[in-house]
Design a protein around this motif. Structure first.
Motif, PDB file in Angstrom:
ATOM      1  N   PHE A 368       0.824  -1.213   0.000  1.00 35.79           N
ATOM      2  CA  PHE A 368       0.000   0.000   0.000  1.00 35.79           C
ATOM      3  C   PHE A 368       0.860   1.266   0.000  1.00 35.79           C
ATOM      4  CE2 PHE A 368      -4.730  -0.715   0.783  1.00 35.79           C
ATOM      5  CZ  PHE A 368      -4.724  -1.807  -0.060  1.00 35.79           C
ATOM      6  N   HIS A 369       2.054   1.180   0.591  1.00 34.18           N
ATOM      7  CA  HIS A 369       2.966   2.325   0.485  1.00 34.18           C
ATOM      8  C   HIS A 369       3.405   2.488  -0.970  1.00 34.18           C
ATOM      9  CE1 HIS A 369       3.390   3.345   4.703  1.00 34.18           C
ATOM     10  NE2 HIS A 369       3.447   2.064   4.987  1.00 34.18           N
ATOM     11  N   GLY A 370       3.542   1.341  -1.645  1.00 32.30           N
ATOM     12  CA  GLY A 370       3.913   1.382  -3.057  1.00 32.30           C
ATOM     13  C   GLY A 370       2.772   1.941  -3.890  1.00 32.30           C
ATOM     14  N   ALA A 371       1.538   1.515  -3.571  1.00 29.06           N
ATOM     15  CA  ALA A 371       0.368   2.026  -4.293  1.00 29.06           C
ATOM     16  C   ALA A 371       0.278   3.538  -4.108  1.00 29.06           C
ATOM     17  CB  ALA A 371      -0.894   1.354  -3.776  1.00 29.06           C
ATOM     18  N   ASP A 372       0.593   3.983  -2.901  1.00 32.99           N
ATOM     19  CA  ASP A 372       0.548   5.412  -2.615  1.00 32.99           C
ATOM     20  C   ASP A 372       1.529   6.172  -3.517  1.00 32.99           C
ATOM     21  OD1 ASP A 372      -0.345   7.634  -1.394  1.00 32.99           O
ATOM     22  OD2 ASP A 372       0.544   7.265   0.573  1.00 32.99           O
ATOM     23  N   GLY A 373       2.639   5.526  -3.820  1.00 32.53           N
ATOM     24  CA  GLY A 373       3.618   6.145  -4.715  1.00 32.53           C
ATOM     25  C   GLY A 373       3.153   6.161  -6.164  1.00 32.53           C
ATOM     26  N   CYS A 374       2.116   5.381  -6.474  1.00 34.89           N
ATOM     27  CA  CYS A 374       1.613   5.326  -7.864  1.00 34.89           C
ATOM     28  C   CYS A 374       0.343   6.148  -8.039  1.00 34.89           C
ATOM     29  CB  CYS A 374       1.254   3.902  -8.257  1.00 34.89           C
ATOM     30  SG  CYS A 374       2.528   2.692  -8.105  1.00 34.89           S
ATOM     31  N   GLY A 375      -0.110   6.845  -7.042  1.00 34.96           N
ATOM     32  CA  GLY A 375      -1.341   7.633  -7.205  1.00 34.96           C
ATOM     33  C   GLY A 375      -2.340   7.378  -6.096  1.00 34.96           C
ATOM     34  N   GLY A 376      -2.086   6.391  -5.289  1.00 36.30           N
ATOM     35  CA  GLY A 376      -2.950   6.210  -4.127  1.00 36.30           C
ATOM     36  C   GLY A 376      -3.360   4.782  -3.898  1.00 36.30           C
ATOM     37  N   PRO A 377      -3.560   4.417  -2.627  1.00 34.44           N
ATOM     38  CA  PRO A 377      -3.921   3.041  -2.305  1.00 34.44           C
ATOM     39  C   PRO A 377      -5.355   2.720  -2.707  1.00 34.44           C
ATOM     40  CG  PRO A 377      -4.135   4.404  -0.382  1.00 34.44           C
ATOM     41  CD  PRO A 377      -3.557   5.276  -1.446  1.00 34.44           C
ATOM     42  N   LEU A 378      -5.673   1.451  -2.634  1.00 32.41           N
ATOM     43  CA  LEU A 378      -7.047   1.001  -2.888  1.00 32.41           C
ATOM     44  C   LEU A 378      -7.906   1.398  -1.685  1.00 32.41           C
ATOM     45  CD1 LEU A 378      -4.864  -1.139  -4.038  1.00 32.41           C
ATOM     46  CD2 LEU A 378      -6.799  -2.642  -4.283  1.00 32.41           C
ATOM     47  N   TYR A 379      -9.209   1.492  -1.919  1.00 34.53           N
ATOM     48  CA  TYR A 379     -10.152   1.662  -0.806  1.00 34.53           C
ATOM     49  C   TYR A 379     -10.507   0.255  -0.330  1.00 34.53           C
ATOM     50  CZ  TYR A 379     -14.896   2.318   1.173  1.00 34.53           C
ATOM     51  OH  TYR A 379     -16.022   2.277   1.963  1.00 34.53           O
ATOM     52  N   ILE A 380     -10.263  -0.004   0.964  1.00 35.41           N
ATOM     53  CA  ILE A 380     -10.475  -1.377   1.440  1.00 35.41           C
ATOM     54  C   ILE A 380     -11.590  -1.462   2.484  1.00 35.41           C
ATOM     55  CG2 ILE A 380      -8.303  -2.453   0.814  1.00 35.41           C
ATOM     56  CD1 ILE A 380      -7.300  -1.712   3.655  1.00 35.41           C
ATOM     57  N   GLY A 381     -12.539  -0.555   2.361  1.00 41.42           N
ATOM     58  CA  GLY A 381     -13.814  -0.752   3.041  1.00 41.42           C
ATOM     59  C   GLY A 381     -13.912  -0.351   4.489  1.00 41.42           C
ATOM     60  N   THR A 382     -12.811  -0.279   5.189  1.00 42.11           N
ATOM     61  CA  THR A 382     -12.910   0.101   6.598  1.00 42.11           C
ATOM     62  C   THR A 382     -11.684   0.935   6.970  1.00 42.11           C
ATOM     63  OG1 THR A 382     -13.159  -0.722   8.860  1.00 42.11           O
ATOM     64  CG2 THR A 382     -11.899  -2.115   7.354  1.00 42.11           C
ATOM     65  N   GLY A 383     -11.871   1.828   7.938  1.00 41.72           N
ATOM     66  CA  GLY A 383     -10.773   2.706   8.326  1.00 41.72           C
ATOM     67  C   GLY A 383     -10.428   3.692   7.230  1.00 41.72           C
ATOM     68  N   CYS A 384     -11.449   4.141   6.507  1.00 38.28           N
ATOM     69  CA  CYS A 384     -11.179   5.033   5.379  1.00 38.28           C
ATOM     70  C   CYS A 384     -11.967   6.333   5.508  1.00 38.28           C
ATOM     71  CB  CYS A 384     -11.547   4.326   4.082  1.00 38.28           C
ATOM     72  SG  CYS A 384     -10.959   5.206   2.635  1.00 38.28           S
ATOM     73  N   PHE A 385     -11.279   7.442   5.340  1.00 38.12           N
ATOM     74  CA  PHE A 385     -11.919   8.761   5.351  1.00 38.12           C
ATOM     75  C   PHE A 385     -12.137   9.196   3.900  1.00 38.12           C
ATOM     76  CE2 PHE A 385      -9.673   8.545   9.355  1.00 38.12           C
ATOM     77  CZ  PHE A 385     -10.504   9.185  10.257  1.00 38.12           C
ATOM     78  N   HIS A 386     -13.378   9.583   3.592  1.00 37.97           N
ATOM     79  CA  HIS A 386     -13.693  10.025   2.230  1.00 37.97           C
ATOM     80  C   HIS A 386     -14.175  11.469   2.231  1.00 37.97           C
ATOM     81  CE1 HIS A 386     -13.795   6.336  -0.229  1.00 37.97           C
ATOM     82  NE2 HIS A 386     -14.074   5.719   0.899  1.00 37.97           N
ATOM     83  N   LYS A 387     -13.957  12.146   1.116  1.00 40.61           N
ATOM     84  CA  LYS A 387     -14.711  13.375   0.899  1.00 40.61           C
ATOM     85  C   LYS A 387     -16.075  12.944   0.387  1.00 40.61           C
ATOM     86  CE  LYS A 387     -11.237  16.700  -0.448  1.00 40.61           C
ATOM     87  NZ  LYS A 387     -10.349  16.903  -1.584  1.00 40.61           N
ATOM     88  N   ARG A 388     -17.116  13.510   0.939  1.00 41.99           N
ATOM     89  CA  ARG A 388     -18.459  13.094   0.541  1.00 41.99           C
ATOM     90  C   ARG A 388     -18.649  13.229  -0.974  1.00 41.99           C
ATOM     91  NH1 ARG A 388     -23.776  12.545   2.691  1.00 41.99           N
ATOM     92  NH2 ARG A 388     -23.048  12.857   4.807  1.00 41.99           N
ATOM     93  N   GLU A 389     -18.172  14.334  -1.514  1.00 44.29           N
ATOM     94  CA  GLU A 389     -18.405  14.604  -2.939  1.00 44.29           C
ATOM     95  C   GLU A 389     -17.842  13.511  -3.843  1.00 44.29           C
ATOM     96  OE1 GLU A 389     -16.203  18.133  -2.899  1.00 44.29           O
ATOM     97  OE2 GLU A 389     -17.959  19.432  -2.746  1.00 44.29           O
TER      98      GLU A 389
END
Ligand code: UPG
Ligand code: MN
Length: 584
Positions: A368-389
């Motif tokens: 996931f640190h690697g994904a973050d370096g490519c544009g961002g990690p996957l959303y894995i359903g829990t422990g995630c903050f979203h912008k509502r929009e």
């Protein structure tokens, strides 16, 4: 507001992982070794003179080995996307407080539960209490419990939690308690200099626990509680878990200020119980359906601009997580492009040997640190903050700037009862008919991993995401512990990911040109997790059988084969994970 870097120092920083060069050299050397294996296999097939007897099975098996090795090499290549460029994030909460303490946004928290037997009400309310007690202005916090089990016992437990919160929240804030799930806190407590207060609060907790456990065991709510709260009458028309009206109750709300204050007279967060309508003739779309109902219902009750989503078995382990995530969203330069901030799925029940690798360490600490370096990690359903929009389907545009100033467009005239009635309509089965919900809006339907496909579509809409993985984990959950549970979970994940590959949102084609190529590759590696088993099975069974027959399928290390490499290590992704982790 001026967004120039000259004016403000950033609210977060991004650091590149150490040891990148070493990892890359290692990776290149591995690729060279893989190429030698391919070469050897090709060479053998072309040059060997098969006798008739050998051709009966011998040639075929060499082709099989070649196919498996080509596949492994290709799969390994895909996995490199998330290992090549690890990044680590660090937020600066003090700067956030200095600049934005008085204009912090409203935050809505969604907790999902579905079955009071698998997910005991005590566990659910511990999660609810932990998120109610975030270090964040209570009047800007709303907690929604979605109960797909439609259970009276869960509702009763939540009522009890609302009362207990009146003592628990001031206690947490006064003594800066961590973690703020009462069960986890009481379990972990050692020495303390707040003995008296601790005894008092623990007594209240134990009494509440006893009442809830009794009700859970008896599968019946005490008559007294039932008479006391009008909310229970909503179960009068209830026929079954799969067939009932919307049940919605606002338990704490500023409009009901006398009942919604803690013992010191401070307002508590808004607290809502929701069991969306269920009818046998309508598909309920599992968690995605629950989340979309929550998105609509919350939009007229609190309309928080930031949404945190947690599974009911995942309590908050760090009371400052909201502030951490806001550092990413509110950063003046980069914040506008970030759609979600994902925390790792960390677990409190993993055993030392972690027999089934439930801790998902390679994913959480490397990929996931690697994904973050490519544009961002996957959303894995829990422990995630979203912008509502962005969660509701908005596309990113470079001109887009989020207005964090509260523009309260919620109706102030309505009574709580009117608000409840209005909200119920939004959680009805028929509401989504002929709408974009589940397609272009909210979480996507029709996929067992609704989270991953939703995250991918958000990223394909132009947004970025952030992975924040501090030493003190933001959330702690319960990992599956038995082989059966692990198999069920992995089957669902691998099947779901595989489905994504052939869905409208396939990372292989739909995302092309919309997200980074490396992110696309990383997604494909997850999506191809299921078919990877075919090559793995072949590779682990056939060579051993042939060895028994006395037919070697690998070169003798000293004679023909130039490199002394353990081939099993080369093609075993788990080994690579640990190597990658050590190097990172
Ligand atoms: O009809 C349903 C089914 C499930 N849930 C809730 O969804 C969450 C996740 O379900 P669970 O069965 O625990 O699945 P896991 O495999 O543990 O969940 C992981 O994988 C899922 C699919 O990728 C994600 O949605 C989850 O957030 C993630 O923790 C739980 O809180 C459930 O209560 C509902 O609200 N309604
Ligand atoms: Mn779970």
């Amino acid at each position: 507001m001026d967004r120039g870097r000259g004016v403000y120092s950033p609210l977060f920083e991004t650091k590149k992982g150490r040891g990148r060069l070493i990892y890359r050299l290692f990776s290149i050397s591995l690729f060279t070794a893989i190429s030698f294996i391919w070469l050897y296999r090709f060479n053998h097939i072309i040059t060997t003179n098969y006798t008739q007897q050998e051709e009966d099975g011998g040639k075929l098996v060499w082709f099989g080995m070649l196919a498996a090795e080509l596949w492994f090499g290709f799969y390994w290549f895909l996995t490199q996307a998330f290992r090549w460029n690890l990044v680590f994030r660090q937020p600066f909460k003090d700067r956030l407080s200095q600049r934005y303490e008085h204009m912090l946004p409203e935050v809505d928290i969604f907790v999902c539960t579905a079955d009071p037997e698998i997910e005991p009400p005590m566990m659910v309310i511990n999660t609810v209490l932990s998120v109610m007690a975030f270090d964040y202005p209570s009047e800007k916090l709303s907690v929604y419990l979605s109960d797909d089990g439609g259970s009276e016992i869960t509702f009763y437990a939540l009522l009890e939690a609302a009362t207990f919160a009146k003592h628990w929240l001031p206690f947490c804030k006064r003594f800066k308690v961590e973690p703020r799930s009462p069960a986890a806190y009481f379990n972990g407590i050692k020495d303390t200099n707040i003995a008296n207060e601790l005894v008092a609060i623990k007594k209240l907790y134990n009494e509440m626990e006893k009442r809830i456990e009794d009700a859970t065991k008896l599968k019946r709510v005490p008559q007294e509680a039932r008479l006391k709260h009008k909310g229970f009458s909503q179960w009068d028309s209830y026929s079954s878990k799969r067939d009932h009206d919307t049940i919605l109750q606002i338990l704490l709300h500023k409009k009901d200020h006398d009942n919604s204050k803690d013992v010191h007279g401070f307002m508590l967060p808004t607290l809502v119980y929701l069991a969306r309508e269920k009818r046998p003739q309508y598909h309920h779309n599992y968690k995605a359906g629950a989340m979309n109902s929550l998105l609509r219902v919350s939009s007229i009750i609190s309309n928080g601009k930031v949404i945190l989503n947690v599974d009911c078995d995942m309590y908050s382990n760090n009371s400052e997580s909201i502030r951490d995530s806001l550092c990413y969203f509110m950063d003046e330069e980069k914040g506008h492009e970030i759609a979600f901030v994902q925390s790792p799925q960390a677990f409190e029940n993993v055993t030392k040997n972690d027999l089934y690798a439930s801790a998902l360490l390679a994913i959480a600490e490397v990929e996931f640190h690697g994904a973050d370096g490519c544009g961002g990690p996957l959303y894995i359903g829990t422990g995630c903050f979203h912008k509502r929009e962005s969660l509701c389907g908005m596309k990113f545009s470079d001109e887009y700037r989020h207005n964090w100033k509260s523009e309260d467009n919620l109706s102030t005239e309505e009574t709580l009862h009117e608000l409840e009635e209005k909200s119920k309509g939004l959680a009805s089965c028929s509401y989504e008919e002929n709408t974009q919900w589940g397609k272009e809006m909210g979480l996507k339907y029709g996929c067992p991993v609704e989270d991953v496909i939703t995250g991918l579509s958000i990223q394909s809409n132009g947004w970025k995401s952030v992975y924040y993985n501090p030493a003190r984990k933001a959330f702690l959950g319960v990992a599956p512990t038995s082989l059966l549970q692990v198999l069920i979970q992995h089957k669902r994940w691998s099947e779901g990911d595989f489905q994504i590959l052939f869905s409208k949102y396939s990372p292989a084609w739909y995302a092309f040109g919309k997200i980074n190529l490396s992110l696309q590759m990383g997604y494909c590696a997850y999506c191809l997790w299921a078919p990877n088993c075919l090559a793995t099975l072949f590779y682990s069974i056939i060579p051993s059988l042939y060895l028994l027959k006395g037919i070697p399928l690998f070169p003798k290390v000293t004679k023909q084969f130039p490199l002394n490499i353990d081939r099993n290590m080369l093609f075993c992704p788990r080994e690579l994970n640990s190597v990658g982790k050590n190097i990172a």
